[in-house]
Scaffold this active site. Sequence first.
Site, short mmCIF file in Angstrom:
data_model
loop_
_atom_site.label_atom_id
_atom_site.label_comp_id
_atom_site.label_asym_id
_atom_site.label_seq_id
_atom_site.Cartn_x
_atom_site.Cartn_y
_atom_site.Cartn_z
N GLY A 202 55.39 143.23 -53.65
CA GLY A 202 54.11 143.42 -54.74
C GLY A 202 53.16 144.02 -54.02
N GLY B 219 51.70 144.29 -43.85
CA GLY B 219 51.65 144.99 -45.11
C GLY B 219 50.64 144.01 -46.01
CB ILE C 150 60.00 134.95 -37.56
CG1 ILE C 150 60.94 136.09 -37.95
CG2 ILE C 150 59.67 133.94 -38.46
CD1 ILE C 150 62.31 135.88 -38.01
CG ASP C 151 60.02 140.57 -36.76
OD1 ASP C 151 60.79 139.56 -36.92
OD2 ASP C 151 60.08 141.81 -37.30
NE ARG D 99 87.81 136.00 -28.99
CZ ARG D 99 88.25 135.22 -29.93
NH1 ARG D 99 87.54 134.08 -30.21
NH2 ARG D 99 89.32 135.29 -30.44
N GLY E 186 63.97 141.25 -35.65
CA GLY E 186 63.13 142.08 -34.93
C GLY E 186 63.33 143.57 -35.40
NE ARG E 187 60.05 145.64 -40.51
CZ ARG E 187 59.69 144.83 -41.41
NH1 ARG E 187 59.94 144.59 -42.73
NH2 ARG E 187 58.25 144.37 -41.22
CG HIS F 60 67.33 136.33 -44.24
ND1 HIS F 60 68.24 137.54 -44.18
CD2 HIS F 60 66.08 136.73 -44.69
CE1 HIS F 60 67.43 138.52 -44.51
NE2 HIS F 60 66.16 138.15 -44.95
CD GLN G 96 67.48 135.67 -36.04
OE1 GLN G 96 66.75 136.09 -35.06
NE2 GLN G 96 67.92 136.44 -36.94
O1 F6P Z 1 59.46 141.17 -40.65
C1 F6P Z 1 60.11 140.05 -40.68
C2 F6P Z 1 61.51 140.11 -40.81
O2 F6P Z 1 62.18 139.11 -40.47
C3 F6P Z 1 62.25 141.32 -40.03
O3 F6P Z 1 62.59 140.89 -38.74
C4 F6P Z 1 63.26 141.47 -40.65
O4 F6P Z 1 63.82 143.12 -40.52
C5 F6P Z 1 62.73 141.35 -42.14
O5 F6P Z 1 61.77 140.50 -42.09
C6 F6P Z 1 63.95 141.05 -43.29
O6 F6P Z 1 63.12 141.27 -44.56
P1 F6P Z 1 63.95 140.77 -45.91
O7 F6P Z 1 63.61 139.29 -46.10
O8 F6P Z 1 63.28 141.60 -46.82
O9 F6P Z 1 65.46 140.95 -45.64
#
Ligand code: F6P
Length: 354
Positions: free
Chosen positions: A79, A120, A142-143, A178, A186-187, A278, A280
């Site tokens: 949004g 954002g 979280i990043d 293994r 971590g985008r 997710h 995390q």
């Molecule tokens: O920016 C935080 C983050 O958790 C990134 O590490 C990840 O790429 C992104 O959000 C995932 O977002 P979504 O909930 O849209 O899949």
Amino acid sequence: MSDIRCIGIATGGGDAPGLNAVIRAATKAAILQHGWKVIGIPDGFDGLIWPEKSFELTLERVSGILPRGGTILGTTNRGNPFQYKTEENGEEVVRDISDQIISNSKELGIDAIITIGGDGSQKIGYELFKKGVKIVGVPKTIDNDLSATELTFGFDTALHTVSDAIDKIHTTAASHHRVMVVEVMGRDCGWIALAGGISGGAHVILIPEIPFTIKSVCDFIAQRERHGSRFTIVVVAEGIKLPPELKQMARGWPVGNTIGDAIGLFSNKEVRISVLGHIQRGGSPSPYDRVLATRFGVAAVDLIARGEYGKMVALRANSIVAVDVASAIGKLKSVHPEGELVRTARAIGIGFGD
Ligand code: F6P
């Protein structure tokens, strides 16, 4: 003397453990310290499109939410009132509905808004501030990659999750001899991979900030083998940039699959891949995150009480400070490839595939 009677709180972007702790702290401080009314705006600024969906945050309403992950307000990472996507006559159109948002917030009696969100959401908050809305920001991701603040809540909880996962993966990796690839979030930046990898005892850490080759990763695995270590844990940040030799075999998302495939192909080792995804972002916030989130929530209310709008709270040298949102947005805090944390990791034998 503040002219504020009522504040709104919105959470935007991806969720993070600690959002509810901020909502609770800001609500309590607003009511107990100032006697303000507090309104919860659902689903980020989308909530102001339908003001009737907003609801009062009372002391009773925020009771018990401190240990809860997620956000009781709901959130969205799509949004944007300045570029709002809607459908008209079967066609998608993009509209600027910011004036509608502003007049709806006035209708609700909201004098100032706390926007809790990542880059954002802070950008949107800043645009609304430029149009006269009394906005203060609370950073979230979280990043942990916002340059304006040394830490964001949610990061520590994510590290607990990653560390715990790697601990568990260790035992099965060792039993089966293994290579275990663990993909973490971590985008754009490798903080979760780096700190999570160190705390979990990973052997190789691949991050967006350090270019790597698969040959180097496989040589590292072979060397460990020669020294008697028959298993290897490779932590991969989701935002890594694939080296040219891997682009052809890229399987798309999640990138951990491509790394696992390549290691399997070039190292002759059996590989398994775990994508933590997710999980995390979920779970109860750690004590550290609860405290940081509470400090941020109270500090945001203090900013409103002092009439300091267009500012965002931040952590610097373990103190809560206020920074101009304008100077905080659009600036990533990347891992420095020669920084202390990377040097620490290298010093204990962790490889970066470079
Ligand atoms: O920016 C935080 C983050 O958790 C990134 O590490 C990840 O790429 C992104 O959000 C995932 O977002 P979504 O909930 O849209 O899949």
